[in-house]
Design a protein around this motif. Structure first.
Motif, PDB file in Angstrom:
ATOM      1  N   THR A  66      36.591  -8.900 -15.804  1.00 40.01           N
ATOM      2  CA  THR A  66      35.643  -9.775 -15.108  1.00 40.01           C
ATOM      3  C   THR A  66      35.983 -11.221 -15.447  1.00 40.01           C
ATOM      4  O   THR A  66      36.048 -11.584 -16.625  1.00 40.01           O
ATOM      5  N   GLU A  67      36.200 -12.049 -14.422  1.00 45.01           N
ATOM      6  CA  GLU A  67      36.572 -13.442 -14.643  1.00 45.01           C
ATOM      7  C   GLU A  67      35.353 -14.355 -14.497  1.00 45.01           C
ATOM      8  O   GLU A  67      34.536 -14.178 -13.591  1.00 45.01           O
ATOM      9  N   VAL A  68      35.262 -15.330 -15.403  1.00 43.44           N
ATOM     10  CA  VAL A  68      34.178 -16.315 -15.416  1.00 43.44           C
ATOM     11  C   VAL A  68      34.805 -17.700 -15.543  1.00 43.44           C
ATOM     12  O   VAL A  68      35.669 -17.918 -16.398  1.00 43.44           O
ATOM     13  N   SER A 105      33.036 -10.689  -9.561  1.00 45.68           N
ATOM     14  CA  SER A 105      32.921  -9.241  -9.716  1.00 45.68           C
ATOM     15  C   SER A 105      34.111  -8.704 -10.504  1.00 45.68           C
ATOM     16  O   SER A 105      35.201  -9.291 -10.473  1.00 45.68           O
ATOM     17  N   PHE A 140      26.703 -11.031 -16.186  1.00 43.39           N
ATOM     18  CA  PHE A 140      27.955 -10.538 -15.616  1.00 43.39           C
ATOM     19  C   PHE A 140      28.064  -9.040 -15.870  1.00 43.39           C
ATOM     20  O   PHE A 140      27.490  -8.502 -16.817  1.00 43.39           O
ATOM     21  N   ILE A 155      28.291 -22.276 -14.417  1.00 38.13           N
ATOM     22  CA  ILE A 155      28.992 -21.043 -14.792  1.00 38.13           C
ATOM     23  C   ILE A 155      29.136 -20.166 -13.543  1.00 38.13           C
ATOM     24  O   ILE A 155      28.137 -19.721 -12.981  1.00 38.13           O
ATOM     25  N   GLU A 156      30.382 -19.951 -13.121  1.00 39.05           N
ATOM     26  CA  GLU A 156      30.671 -19.138 -11.937  1.00 39.05           C
ATOM     27  C   GLU A 156      31.170 -17.767 -12.388  1.00 39.05           C
ATOM     28  O   GLU A 156      32.169 -17.660 -13.096  1.00 39.05           O
ATOM     29  N   VAL A 157      30.462 -16.697 -11.965  1.00 43.30           N
ATOM     30  CA  VAL A 157      30.786 -15.329 -12.366  1.00 43.30           C
ATOM     31  C   VAL A 157      31.301 -14.559 -11.152  1.00 43.30           C
ATOM     32  O   VAL A 157      30.725 -14.652 -10.062  1.00 43.30           O
ATOM     33  N   LEU A 159      36.522  -9.357 -20.441  1.00 43.30           N
ATOM     34  CA  LEU A 159      35.964 -10.594 -19.893  1.00 43.30           C
ATOM     35  C   LEU A 159      36.973 -11.713 -20.110  1.00 43.30           C
ATOM     36  O   LEU A 159      37.431 -11.938 -21.232  1.00 43.30           O
ATOM     37  N   VAL A 184      37.484 -15.811 -19.715  1.00 43.39           N
ATOM     38  CA  VAL A 184      36.702 -17.038 -19.579  1.00 43.39           C
ATOM     39  C   VAL A 184      37.657 -18.225 -19.415  1.00 43.39           C
ATOM     40  O   VAL A 184      38.548 -18.433 -20.247  1.00 43.39           O
ATOM     41  N   GLN A 237      24.612 -17.002 -17.759  1.00 37.04           N
ATOM     42  CA  GLN A 237      24.679 -16.254 -16.514  1.00 37.04           C
ATOM     43  C   GLN A 237      24.968 -14.781 -16.833  1.00 37.04           C
ATOM     44  O   GLN A 237      25.701 -14.477 -17.774  1.00 37.04           O
TER      45      GLN A 237
END
Length: 257
Positions: free
Chosen positions: A171-173, A93, A163, A89-91, A73, A75, A161
């Motif tokens: 996975t980028e947040v 794929s 994910f 918070i934008e999650v 992950l 962030v 959120q």
């Protein structure tokens, strides 16, 4: 007779006895079971034992394939200025790459913050911090394939959120922390009405104050009583009246009249 193996001695010389079976192929062929019996029985017994052992090994291999893989992950934290405070918070794929600055505006800058991950939405992990760069990467998170998603929570606001994590992917947040701008100029907003907070203000169709042409354009303020004079004013008026009366009396008594 010896070459044909027809008699007992020939059978022994050909490996038909127990010792011959042990020495010759006892490990590979499984002839131990057949040494005391006839050749047919030995062969069938040996193949049954050795053949049945291999599938057991295959079964243990299939069991190891059921373990889940891990991913990471990433962030990104940006602090931005606006007219109100909230956290977005934008999650994305697993495997998607994004420019975090494309989600904010020219007021956004990276800074420190704190987060918490909840594995499969039920197992809280210890909070972690991002430094002044606004970036942190957490490795070794279990894959959510076929499972409930993980959660990421911004600890100061409580905003969270879900994910997903895929084996071998990141996975980028992107977290946008919008804060109140003390220098914010509301007139820069489209549709801003400077008289919106003053219901008694008179405006024309352009939103500017309308010109007052006569008294009918003014709001009706009503009629009220005049203010009452205070005690000091009454005393001064009384003394002035007394002096006037006293002067008039002395004029009447004057011998020059």
């Amino acid at each position: 007779d010896t070459g044909s193996g027809g008699d007992d001695n020939g059978g022994q010389a050909g490996g038909g006895n127990s010792n011959g079976g042990d020495t010759g192929n006892g490990d590979d062929g499984g002839s131990n079971a057949g040494g005391g019996d006839d050749d047919d029985t030995g062969n069938s017994t040996g193949s049954g034992n050795i053949g049945g052992g291999n599938p057991e090994g295959d079964g243990s291999g299939e069991g190891s394939d059921t373990g889940s893989g891990t991913g990471s992950l990433a962030v990104y934290t940006l602090f931005c200025l606006t007219s109100s405070e909230y956290v977005d918070i934008e999650v994305f794929s697993p495997g998607d790459e994004v420019d975090p600055y494309s989600l904010g505006d020219d007021t956004c800058v990276p800074d420190t913050n704190e987060y918490q991950i909840t594995l499969f939405s039920r197992d809280d992990q210890d909070p972690f911090s991002v430094d002044y760069t606004g970036f942190a990467q957490i490795d070794g998170l279990p894959s959510t394939d076929g499972q409930d998603p993980h959660l990421i929570t911004e600890t100061f606001s409580g905003e969270s959120q879900p994910f997903d994590v895929a084996t071998g992917f990141t996975t980028e947040v992107v977290v946008l922390v919008w804060e109140l701008d003390d220098t914010y100029d509301p007139s820069s907003d489209p549709g801003y009405d400077p008289y919106a907070d003053d219901p008694g203000a008179t405006t024309d169709d352009t939103g500017d104050p309308a010109d007052v042409t006569d008294g009918s354009d003014l709001p009706d303020t009503g009629v009220g009583p005049l203010s009452r004079p205070d005690g000091g004013m009454v005393l001064l008026l009384g003394m002035a009246g007394f002096l006037v009366l006293g002067g008039a009396y002395r004029l009447r008594r004057s011998p020059n009249r």
